[in-house]
Enzyme design. Sequence first.
Site, PDB file in Angstrom:
ATOM      1  N   ASP A  19      11.076 -12.502 -30.187  1.00 37.55           N
ATOM      2  CA  ASP A  19      10.842 -13.176 -29.062  1.00 37.55           C
ATOM      3  C   ASP A  19      11.290 -12.515 -27.779  1.00 37.55           C
ATOM      4  O   ASP A  19      12.476 -12.662 -27.680  1.00 37.55           O
ATOM      5  CB  ASP A  19      11.376 -14.640 -29.381  1.00 37.55           C
ATOM      6  CG  ASP A  19      11.008 -15.447 -28.020  1.00 37.55           C
ATOM      7  OD1 ASP A  19      10.468 -14.901 -27.072  1.00 37.55           O
ATOM      8  OD2 ASP A  19      11.345 -16.698 -27.988  1.00 37.55           O
ATOM      9  N   PHE A  33      16.976 -19.958 -28.100  1.00 41.93           N
ATOM     10  CA  PHE A  33      16.155 -20.578 -27.202  1.00 41.93           C
ATOM     11  C   PHE A  33      14.552 -19.977 -27.502  1.00 41.93           C
ATOM     12  O   PHE A  33      14.544 -18.927 -27.026  1.00 41.93           O
ATOM     13  CB  PHE A  33      16.599 -20.543 -25.863  1.00 41.93           C
ATOM     14  CG  PHE A  33      15.546 -21.419 -25.110  1.00 41.93           C
ATOM     15  CD1 PHE A  33      15.798 -22.631 -24.667  1.00 41.93           C
ATOM     16  CD2 PHE A  33      14.703 -20.885 -24.163  1.00 41.93           C
ATOM     17  CE1 PHE A  33      14.869 -23.646 -24.139  1.00 41.93           C
ATOM     18  CE2 PHE A  33      13.807 -21.575 -23.472  1.00 41.93           C
ATOM     19  CZ  PHE A  33      13.822 -22.844 -23.266  1.00 41.93           C
ATOM     20  N   LYS A  55       6.530 -15.005 -19.719  1.00 37.30           N
ATOM     21  CA  LYS A  55       7.073 -14.738 -18.472  1.00 37.30           C
ATOM     22  C   LYS A  55       6.739 -13.665 -17.619  1.00 37.30           C
ATOM     23  O   LYS A  55       5.472 -13.674 -17.084  1.00 37.30           O
ATOM     24  CB  LYS A  55       8.453 -14.757 -18.708  1.00 37.30           C
ATOM     25  CG  LYS A  55       9.069 -16.118 -19.211  1.00 37.30           C
ATOM     26  CD  LYS A  55      10.805 -16.122 -19.234  1.00 37.30           C
ATOM     27  CE  LYS A  55      11.202 -17.718 -19.310  1.00 37.30           C
ATOM     28  NZ  LYS A  55      11.759 -17.819 -20.493  1.00 37.30           N
TER      29      LYS A  55
HETATM   30  C1  LIG Z   1      11.520 -18.794 -21.485  1.00 40.02           C
HETATM   31  C2  LIG Z   1      11.380 -18.613 -22.925  1.00 40.02           C
HETATM   32  C3  LIG Z   1      10.882 -19.081 -23.818  1.00 40.02           C
HETATM   33  C4  LIG Z   1       9.598 -20.192 -23.365  1.00 40.02           C
HETATM   34  O1  LIG Z   1       8.753 -19.977 -22.474  1.00 40.02           O
HETATM   35  P1  LIG Z   1       8.120 -21.229 -21.617  1.00 40.02           P
HETATM   36  O2  LIG Z   1       6.925 -20.207 -20.855  1.00 40.02           O
HETATM   37  O3  LIG Z   1       8.903 -21.697 -20.874  1.00 40.02           O
HETATM   38  O4  LIG Z   1       7.459 -21.987 -22.513  1.00 40.02           O
HETATM   39  C5  LIG Z   1      10.638 -18.874 -25.133  1.00 40.02           C
HETATM   40  N1  LIG Z   1      11.732 -17.808 -25.539  1.00 40.02           N
HETATM   41  C6  LIG Z   1      12.522 -17.283 -24.798  1.00 40.02           C
HETATM   42  C7  LIG Z   1      13.189 -16.267 -25.112  1.00 40.02           C
HETATM   43  C8  LIG Z   1      12.198 -17.901 -23.368  1.00 40.02           C
HETATM   44  O5  LIG Z   1      13.227 -17.071 -22.541  1.00 40.02           O
END
Ligand SMILES: *Cc1c(COP(=O)(O)O)cnc(C)c1O
Length: 426
Positions: free
Chosen positions: A233, A146, A274
């Site tokens: 990520d 994700f 985040k």
């Molecule tokens: C939440 C998330 C995203 C996307 O972030 P948004 O601010 O919702 O666009 C990307 N990578 C990971 C691992 C995430 O948990």
Amino acid sequence: MSVLEKISSEEIISLENKYGAHNYHPLPVVLSRGEGVYVWDVEGKKYYDFLSAYSAVNQGHCHPKIIGAMVQQAQTLTLTSRAFYNDKLGVYEEYITKYFGFDKVLPMNTGAEAVETALKLCRKWAYEKKGIHENEAQIIVCDGNFHGRTTTIISFSNDENARKNFGPYTAGFIKIPYDDIEALENVLKSSKNIAGFLVEPIQGEAGVYTPAEDYLAKAKALCEANNVLFIADEVQTGIARTGSILAVCGNCTCENACEKQSTYVAPDILILGKALSGGAYPVSAVLANDHIMNVIKPGQHGSTFGGNPIAGAVAIAALDVVNDENLSQNARRLGKIFREKIGEFVKTSNITTLVRGKGLLNAIVINDTEESDTAWNICMALRDNGLLAKPTHGNIIRFAPPLVMNEEQLLDCISIIINTLKQFEK
Ligand SMILES: *Cc1c(COP(=O)(O)O)cnc(C)c1O
């Protein structure tokens, strides 16, 4: 205002139903206030927040230091665009690059934008530094990933919900199984056109899948040997969530990411979002060293809001709080207690099959099918018992409270969770 004050949860839910796009399916609870580990609904009922806005609110709701920085900056200067300099951005850039041990940062707003930025950066590096022929670069991604919701990112998702009828898809991605070093080795051998490997150190949305202890280090070594960029990520796992400042820090609990630790797996590109703002404001970042970041020249990438002064002030405060309040150590210590106590229950239970995770990013697997509504019903019962969590992938419930929780609160939460699960024993 008096009209608004009287509005009930039911009325607000029906407003969203009528006037909002139906792109989410929220748990029916309408929150109007948050402080630390708690949130309150419009009727005044108090809950423990066990989702933390998908790990954006690691520092707790409305942290006074973060909100203070935000309010002060909002009253001074909010946005200049990057057409001009603002007096906060450079200060923030120095702060965050030193904090995470990189030469440079490229500031964006959301996680998905930061992932897009990393992918563009990786491709440009591949053409201009690695010498891959134009339009032939491939980036390896993992099954179950994700990384956000843009057209390119959903192009390499395997979630049918996220993909279906949003094509045509962006080309240039190769999917391999997660936590499978051999698969990575094979695909690296099979092509000279691999530019990068994009990976979540723990797959959060997929259900908190923690890979083998040595997976990331081995993957990084393979990337290095093949001149392929290792792209982490850490939008969900970063900023102390898993018991270290980054999940790639492994077992180190000091509050900076650094090469000094033998457990540190240095990403070539690091993606954050985040909790970079403590949930106060959309702030994301891509970090890399000069030999990578310098391939991007003026005019080639950007965002009107990226690097704005509020974002800079908020992110500095949010990262300061992580240090000041020892959130990594706390997440690590409480996470152990959580898995120990829930683990004991799982052994005697037939409604749960396992608990897994790292730090305060954990999940339990419910003993029912992905299509069943058991996990949803458990989350409804948890809500009634004063704790908010949400199923991910049908039969998995993720537990990720704010990291400012104390032990007494955690023990209280554990007993709410266990008592609720007991209501569902078969
Ligand atoms: C939440 C998330 C995203 C996307 O972030 P948004 O601010 O919702 O666009 C990307 N990578 C990971 C691992 C995430 O948990």
